[in-house]
Motif scaffolding. Structure first.
Motif, PDB file in Angstrom:
ATOM      1  N   SER A 562     -37.672  61.469 -10.898  1.00  0.00           N
ATOM      2  CA  SER A 562     -36.757  62.172 -10.009  1.00  0.00           C
ATOM      3  C   SER A 562     -35.518  62.559 -10.804  1.00  0.00           C
ATOM      4  N   VAL A 564     -31.497  63.568 -10.450  1.00  0.00           N
ATOM      5  CA  VAL A 564     -30.336  63.592  -9.557  1.00  0.00           C
ATOM      6  C   VAL A 564     -29.142  64.056 -10.373  1.00  0.00           C
ATOM      7  N   PRO A 742     -38.427  61.314  -4.444  1.00  0.00           N
ATOM      8  CA  PRO A 742     -37.111  61.749  -4.932  1.00  0.00           C
ATOM      9  C   PRO A 742     -36.014  61.504  -3.907  1.00  0.00           C
ATOM     10  N   ALA A 743     -36.312  61.746  -2.631  1.00  0.00           N
ATOM     11  CA  ALA A 743     -35.284  61.578  -1.605  1.00  0.00           C
ATOM     12  C   ALA A 743     -34.790  60.128  -1.569  1.00  0.00           C
ATOM     13  N   GLY A 746     -32.646  59.513  -4.514  1.00  0.00           N
ATOM     14  CA  GLY A 746     -31.368  60.166  -4.274  1.00  0.00           C
ATOM     15  C   GLY A 746     -30.490  59.323  -3.366  1.00  0.00           C
ATOM     16  N   ALA A 747     -31.095  58.762  -2.312  1.00  0.00           N
ATOM     17  CA  ALA A 747     -30.340  57.937  -1.369  1.00  0.00           C
ATOM     18  C   ALA A 747     -29.772  56.714  -2.083  1.00  0.00           C
ATOM     19  N   ASP A 750     -26.856  57.763  -4.161  1.00  0.00           N
ATOM     20  CA  ASP A 750     -25.777  58.052  -3.220  1.00  0.00           C
ATOM     21  C   ASP A 750     -25.080  56.767  -2.806  1.00  0.00           C
ATOM     22  N   PRO A 764     -28.757  66.744  -4.011  1.00  0.00           N
ATOM     23  CA  PRO A 764     -30.048  66.246  -3.527  1.00  0.00           C
ATOM     24  C   PRO A 764     -31.013  66.072  -4.695  1.00  0.00           C
ATOM     25  N   THR A 766     -34.391  65.944  -6.859  1.00  0.00           N
ATOM     26  CA  THR A 766     -35.612  66.758  -6.917  1.00  0.00           C
ATOM     27  C   THR A 766     -36.615  66.040  -7.816  1.00  0.00           C
TER      28      THR A 766
END
Lengths: 908, 116
Positions: A562, A564, A742-743, A746-747, A750, A764, A766
């Protein structure tokens, strides 16, 4: 003449002629003669002699010539008008008849309109985008007078090597001296963004910097407020003014006119909006619409980090004086340019130092009627390709509609024969036929406009242009295009039915069912097959090319990685390296994360830093890409290290500088030598290097593809991100190997950023595979679009063949009945029918092969890893066509084979 | 033996023709000329040739319509008939003509200059 004697009697043939049309002279003469003769008779009954009676009658009548001429004139104009009216009524009657015929055959009419709406619609959609992005003239008065001025380095054969812009002072020199232009304006190639402290701005404005005469030269006036005045070119606080675009003014403020007097902060500098441009004006570049225009001299404050006065960031656009063409303007500017370069810097105020212009530089004036085209070459090519594809598709659609009409016309042969025998002219019947085609095409064209708007939206999504200010509602140009295409199609598909009608006229009336061979249908289907072969071969080439691209070994494992991107929240801040490394470390320890690394940008994204290096003992420098990475980069992306080591956390700014070379770069820097332990220098340090500038090669990594899948791996030098203390202001990319989506990654990032209270923006996440996929976007679009349209072509072919074969079977019902009655097996009848369709398809394929080969050859520049003439694609296309052809005609064949012989024989 | 000739005022001929045709049956040009001659006691001298352009123009305007037929003396003749529109037109012209002519008559009948 006939005042002197009795009027001559009208000859019989003249009366006869009147059967075809009025004869005003004869009518007036008749009327006058009747008057005079009656009068003479009456006078004679009163006892006058014939001679006296004649004289008295003429006396009472008065002059003859003038009234006669007047009567004739009045009645002529009447006749003419009436014939025009009759003509019109004929047309109306034919039109009504056409509509009635079309309504009577609802199914084929609906089919034809559908095909036409789709075909013309997609053609219009592609045209709309081509027009908006490339062809349409700028919406300013007399755009053909505009000229774009650039300078190019010209190669030995006159080819353009690279385009350059101008310095502001150079532009001013040219502007003040050139007599070729009624005005020479300029804008920068730089953009300023809205920024005001730490305010969060939704869709921040971006501003173009233009000279004060910019709007005057383009000939546009503000919608409200004022444009710039020459005073705005002079650098002062008063020049902190801005002109807003209509789009921006209506987006940001309740009413566009409210914008005047408002303040917008660009890079924290307040600009007062003094005017709003007229709606529809978008500057000089297609696909862009600056929110604000500010005076060009404010560049010095707005864009930091560049030297506006010494760098070349200005592109001039001028309006030619009447009578001056581009060539003259160009030679005029070239002359001035020579003077400028030869002039004393003290006079011109332009000092060049080292950055002297090359003697091979030439000024080029190009037509500015269309403005700047910002669409990338690849995308332009894709659009043009799409245009070609949809044109072929439309042709196929036309052939299909023609087929439908011919099939219907065959059923109407009897009717036509009757009309002909009743005295209808061939011209009238032809007109009738083309009128039907015209009505169909216009109905299709109307539907096409709806299809086009929808198609445009799809295309914008496909090209990732949704956010661009592209107006897709049809304008006059688009409407004219659609109308022209509709009428052209009407002619194309109306031709076959018209020919058939004329030939059908020869069929004797006595024959209830025509035996005229359905030859035009066969020709049409063959043409369709040929055209489809071209489309299918093209699609096959793109599909195969895309497969090749996907199967190229890129040199690392992108799956399960992923990406970021983290950036400082505000433009003027930087990412502190220790904080970032801390984030990397804590992420590495999180559950579900296999490994994490950091780089200044992601390969296969649009980032790219070029530099040049040379070996310490060899001054020949080699240009290379440079990538700053954190420890663990190769492990995370699974790039094998061939020799030496990667970076460790100890390779920081306090330790000696180290580098890892890609295989290719190592071989070029140190041919046949072991690169490990050798020293290299970066280009910037070559003039006078300090010992600290030397970089030791500590490892060699296997080659990877870099920005595109299709290009071979370039030279690449990896440098430790930890050894740059004055490191990135713009952000960095985390590359995380993890089985998580990936999400989820990403979280996680974050959360870590938030918990550490870091003022960063986390983009976001990817998947790395998406980043790579994005570089194949153009290939993907081409593959998708060509396949989609090839599939449509196949559907059309299938319908066409099915219709034709069904018709053939219907016509041969009796024959088939006889065959079945005398014992032909089901299989034989199926083969009988199939043979006919296979022959048609085969003929079509043979006709199409030269075209298909030409198409494949033309596309060879756009595809990857295929021979110039890819016979596999051609073969696949032909095979697919044949299969679809066979399948489409199998149903009618099957039905024919299962006819009840007794019933079949009863059919007349 | 010449009748005192009054020049026809512009448009008067149209009015006369329309008036003649209001009597009913379709008439050919000669009959119209004769009727006008008779009913004005030959006071208005119409050059019969001038009748026809007027007829053609009125046909063009749609006030009258024409049709070929056989005359009493068994000849081919063009018969004119008033259309509805022509009748309407005639009424309005007749009204304004009457107003006009009575005004003129009144003016001519006055002995003293009107006091203003």
């Amino acid at each position: 003449m006939w005042q002197n004697g009795l009027m001559p009697h009208e000859s019989a043939w003249r009366r006869y002629l009147r059967f075809w049309g009025a004869n005003p002279e004869a009518d007036v003469d008749d009327e006058f003669r009747f008057h005079l003769e009656t009068k003479i008779e009456e006078l004679r009954t009163r006892g006058l002699s014939p001679e006296e009676a004649r004289r008295e009658a003429l006396r009472q009548f008065g002059p003859v010539t003038a009234p006669r001429a007047e009567c004739v004139a009045v009645s002529r104009s009447r006749v003419k008008r009436r014939s025009r009216m009759e003509h019109l009524f004929d047309w109306l009657a034919d039109l009504r008849y056409a509509v009635r015929v079309l309504r009577r055959t609802k199914a084929s009419t609906a089919g034809a309109i559908l095909i036409l709406a789709a075909g013309i619609g997609v053609t219009t959609a592609v045209f709309t985008l081509l027009d908006r992005m490339i062809y349409a003239p700028l919406p300013v008065p007399k755009p053909s007078q505009l000229a774009l001025v650039s300078q190019w380095e010209i190669g030995p054969h006159g080819e353009r090597l690279g385009g350059k812009t101008f310095r502001y002072a150079e532009y001013v020199y040219l502007r003040d001296r050139s007599a070729a232009f009624s005005g020479l304006a300029a804008e920068t190639t730089l953009v300023a963004h809205e920024l005001h402290g730490h305010d969060v701005i939704e869709t921040p404005a971006h501003a173009d910097m233009v000279t004060a005469n910019f709007f005057d030269v383009l000939g546009v006036r503000p919608f409200t407020g004022r444009a710039f005045t020459p005073a705005d070119d002079v650098r002062s606080d008063a020049s902190h003014v801005a002109v807003a675009s209509y789009r921006f003014a209506s987006r940001r403020y309740p009413l566009p006119q409210d914008a005047v007097g408002q303040i917008v902060y660009l890079q924290n500098i307040p600009f007062t909006i003094v005017g709003v441009m007229a709606p529809g004006f978008f500057g000089t570049e297609k696909g862009h619409d600056p929110d604000l225009y500010v005076p060009i001299t404010t560049v010095r404050e707005l864009v930091t980090g560049i030297s506006f006065d010494e760098g070349a960031y200005v592109r001039p656009i001028g309006r030619l004086r009447p009578g001056i063409d581009l060539a003259r303007a160009q030679s005029n500017l070239q002359l001035l340019w020579g003077q400028l370069l030869a002039a004393d810097p003290a006079v011109t105020g332009i000092s060049y130092g080292e950055a002297k212009h090359s003697p091979n530089d030439r000024i080029v004036c190009e037509s500015g009627a269309r403005g700047y085209v910002s669409t990338g070459d690849e995308q332009q090519r894709s659009l043009r390709l799409l245009g070609a594809i949809v044109t072929v598709l439309l042709l196929i659609g036309c052939a299909n509609v023609a087929c439908l009409l011919v099939a219907r016309g065959a059923a109407r042969q009897h009717e036509t024969a009757i009309r002909l025998s009743l005295g209808a002219g061939r011209a009238r019947i032809l007109r009738q036929s083309f009128l039907e085609s015209g009505v169909l095409a216009l109905a299709g064209g109307a539907g096409a406009l709806a299809v086009a708007v929808f198609g445009c939206r799809l295309l914008l999504v496909a090209f990732h242009w949704q956010k661009r200010p592209i107006e897709i509602t049809p304008d006059v140009r688009v409407l004219a295009f659609t109308l022209a295409v509709s009428l052209l199609s009407a002619f194309l598909f109306g031709l076959a039915p018209a020919i058939q009608l004329l030939r059908g006229g020869r069929v004797p009336l006595t024959q209830e069912h025509s035996v005229a061979p359905f030859s035009s249908g066969k020709v049409l289907v063959s043409i369709e097959v040929a055209l489809s072969l071209v489309l299918l071969a093209g699609a096959a080439v793109f599909v195969r090319s895309f497969q090749n691209l996907r199967s190229v070994p890129i040199g690392f494992v992108a799956e399960n990685v992923s990406v970021v991107r983290i950036e400082p929240k505000y433009d003027d801040e930087k990412l502190p390296l220790p904080d970032v490394m801390q984030l990397v470390d804590s992420l590495r320890e999180s559950a579900g994360i296999q490994s994490t690394t950091l780089a200044n940008f992601v390969v296969f994204n649009d980032g790219r830093v070029s530099t040049s290096v040379h070996a310490l003992d060899d001054p020949k420098s080699i240009s290379t890409n440079d990538l700053r990475v954190a420890p663990g980069y190769w492990e995370t992306l699974r790039i094998p290290l061939i020799a030496g080591r990667g970076f460790t956390p100890r390779d920081d700014e306090h330790s000696p500088k180290v580098a890892v070379l890609s295989e290719t770069l190592a071989a070029r820097l140190f041919p046949n030598r072991n690169p490990l332990g050798r020293r290299i220098l970066m280009a910037r340090a070559t003039v006078e290097h300090k010992p600290g500038d030397e970089i030791e090669v500590v490892g060699v990594a296997k080659d990877t593809r870099f920005n595109t899948v299709s290009a071979p791996p370039p030279s690449l030098v990896y440098l430790p991100i930890l050894q740059r203390s004055n490191w990135f202001s713009r952000g960095a990319s985390l590359e995380v190997r993890s089985a998580l989506a990936p999400a989820a990654v990403g979280a996680m990032v974050d959360a870590l950023v938030r918990n550490a209270h870091l003022p960063w923006k986390v983009s976001p996440a990817t998947a790395f595979t998406e980043e790579i996929g994005a570089t194949l976007e153009d290939d993907y679009i081409r593959m998708q679009a060509s396949s989609l349209f090839a599939a449509l072509a196949l559907v059309l072919i299938a319908f066409g063949l099915y219709g034709l074969m069904a018709y053939t079977v219907a016509r041969r019902t009796r024959e088939i009945g006889i065959r079945a009655a005398v014992g032909a097996s089901t299989g034989r009848i199926v083969i009988l029918i199939l043979r006919q369709s296979v022959r048609l398809v085969a003929i079509g394929i043979l006709i199409g092969i030269p075209g298909a080969i030409a198409a494949i050859r033309a596309l060879s520049g756009l595809v990857f890893g295929l021979p110039p003439v890819d016979l596999v694609s051609l073969g696949a296309a032909a095979a697919l066509l044949a299969a679809v052809g066979a399948a489409a005609s199998f149903v009618p064949a099957w039905r024919a084979a299962h006819l009840n012989p007794v019933q079949a024989l009863r059919v007349q | 033996m010449e009748a005192p000739a009054l020049d026809l005022l512009k448009g008067t001929l149209d009015l006369l023709i329309l008036k003649t045709l209001t009597w009913g049956p379709p008439m050919h040009g000669y009959a119209i000329a004769a009727a006008i001659r008779r009913s004005t006691d030959e006071a208005l001298l119409v050059e019969e040739g001038a009748l026809y352009p007027a007829l053609y123009r009125m046909e063009e305007k749609g006030w009258i319509e024409a049709e070929w037929g056989l005359s009493e003396n068994k000849r081919r003749a063009k018969y004119y008939r008033l259309t509805t529109e022509g009748r309407k037109h005639f009424r309005s012209v007749e009204k304004s003509w009457n107003a006009y002519s009575s005004a003129v008559a009144k003016l001519l009948g006055q002995r003293v200059a009107p006091v203003t």
